[in-house]
Design an enzyme around this catalytic site. Sequence first.
Site, PDB file in Angstrom:
ATOM      1  N   HIS A  75       0.820  -1.221   0.000  1.00 33.03           N
ATOM      2  CA  HIS A  75       0.000   0.000   0.000  1.00 33.03           C
ATOM      3  C   HIS A  75       0.854   1.271   0.000  1.00 33.03           C
ATOM      4  O   HIS A  75       0.317   2.371  -0.181  1.00 33.03           O
ATOM      5  CB  HIS A  75      -1.017  -0.017   1.158  1.00 33.03           C
ATOM      6  CG  HIS A  75      -0.471   0.360   2.487  1.00 33.03           C
ATOM      7  ND1 HIS A  75      -0.087  -0.554   3.439  1.00 33.03           N
ATOM      8  CD2 HIS A  75      -0.250   1.574   3.040  1.00 33.03           C
ATOM      9  CE1 HIS A  75       0.344   0.087   4.514  1.00 33.03           C
ATOM     10  NE2 HIS A  75       0.263   1.376   4.302  1.00 33.03           N
ATOM     11  N   ASP A 124      -0.143  -7.552   1.606  1.00 33.68           N
ATOM     12  CA  ASP A 124       0.414  -6.193   1.677  1.00 33.68           C
ATOM     13  C   ASP A 124       1.943  -6.226   1.776  1.00 33.68           C
ATOM     14  O   ASP A 124       2.514  -5.872   2.794  1.00 33.68           O
ATOM     15  CB  ASP A 124      -0.211  -5.460   2.873  1.00 33.68           C
ATOM     16  CG  ASP A 124      -0.002  -3.957   2.793  1.00 33.68           C
ATOM     17  OD1 ASP A 124       0.476  -3.481   1.747  1.00 33.68           O
ATOM     18  OD2 ASP A 124      -0.308  -3.275   3.792  1.00 33.68           O
ATOM     19  N   SER A 226       4.010   2.313   8.455  1.00 32.19           N
ATOM     20  CA  SER A 226       3.781   1.224   7.501  1.00 32.19           C
ATOM     21  C   SER A 226       5.011   0.910   6.689  1.00 32.19           C
ATOM     22  O   SER A 226       5.821   1.792   6.398  1.00 32.19           O
ATOM     23  CB  SER A 226       2.702   1.635   6.507  1.00 32.19           C
ATOM     24  OG  SER A 226       1.459   1.431   7.062  1.00 32.19           O
ATOM     25  N   GLY A 227       5.091  -0.344   6.287  1.00 36.41           N
ATOM     26  CA  GLY A 227       6.208  -0.786   5.472  1.00 36.41           C
ATOM     27  C   GLY A 227       7.428  -1.109   6.315  1.00 36.41           C
ATOM     28  O   GLY A 227       8.324  -1.820   5.887  1.00 36.41           O
TER      29      GLY A 227
END
Length: 314
Positions: A75, A124, A226-227
Amino acid sequence: MQNTSYFWTVFLVFIGLLWMGEAQECGRPQMLNRIVGDSSASEGAWPWQVDIQNGQGHVCGGNVIKENWILSAAHCFPNPNDISSYIIYVGWQQMQGWNPDETSHSIRRVVVPLGYTNSQLGQDIALVELASSVVWTEHIQPVSLPTASAEFSSDMRCMITGWGDIRDWVTLQGVGPLQELQVPIIDSKTCQDMFLKNPTENIDIRYDMMCAGFQEGGKDSCQGDSGGPLVCQVSDGSWVQAGIGSFGFGCDKPNRPGVYAKVSSFANYIQSHVGVQQKSGSSHNWADRVMVRAAQLIEKLIAITITAATIMSS
Ligand code: ARG
């Protein structure tokens, strides 16, 4: 006599090549001055953490898994074919300010699973190939990746790191030191039950997701993390990446722990695109390592001896 020295020359050259060919050891920060419990990470504590930016600034975190590959979340790349504005910063501790050894890299390509649509539906994960390789230093090291069967449980020491918001709608201030937080893994059944407590925000915890955080809330990852990595320390002392920051409902709310992409469920996917060494979870201790290394060495010695003998007898 000449034959003997010839044999030893060949032998030593092979041993030399063997050592040089050893891969960079993963999951082991070289700077060990970590202060646990403090929210700002110390310099070099998480040498695989990278910052992903586009023209507008910070987008996501990520991790170095190989000299030219970063692991992050799908994402973070809403359009994986349009990556020209992205820059990846490696070797950072502070987001604003000077970092020794920092380098920046543009992206060659982003590989996202074909079926990916939305983080809440799983898959994801993004494999990001850099246009130029990183150089290993005290501040830049790869994280270890899990095997497909690796398990991560609540009794392991696990950490999340990132430059994301420090709480809902509050961005990281000052020089922006990398933040770290110890979080327990929550098993999927318990996590699913927590989400069921509020049916309007219910989601399906799928096989390729995992939860980590606190039922009572208060401590969590947040927007911008995120990530980035959820890493757990295995018994040989090294850090293996269990999860990739994926999503949550707000931040640090009760019964709303952070959800992470489960890296072990992508072990084969990562292996087929990148090909890196993978580690099993908790059972990996130093004795296993010595045994594995010894077995590899004996195997190679036998091959070398046979080669040398063939050369000498011809
Ligand atoms: N989706 C967010 C991001 O892109 C991460 C949210 C994590 N939320 C949480 N409550 N742990 O940065």
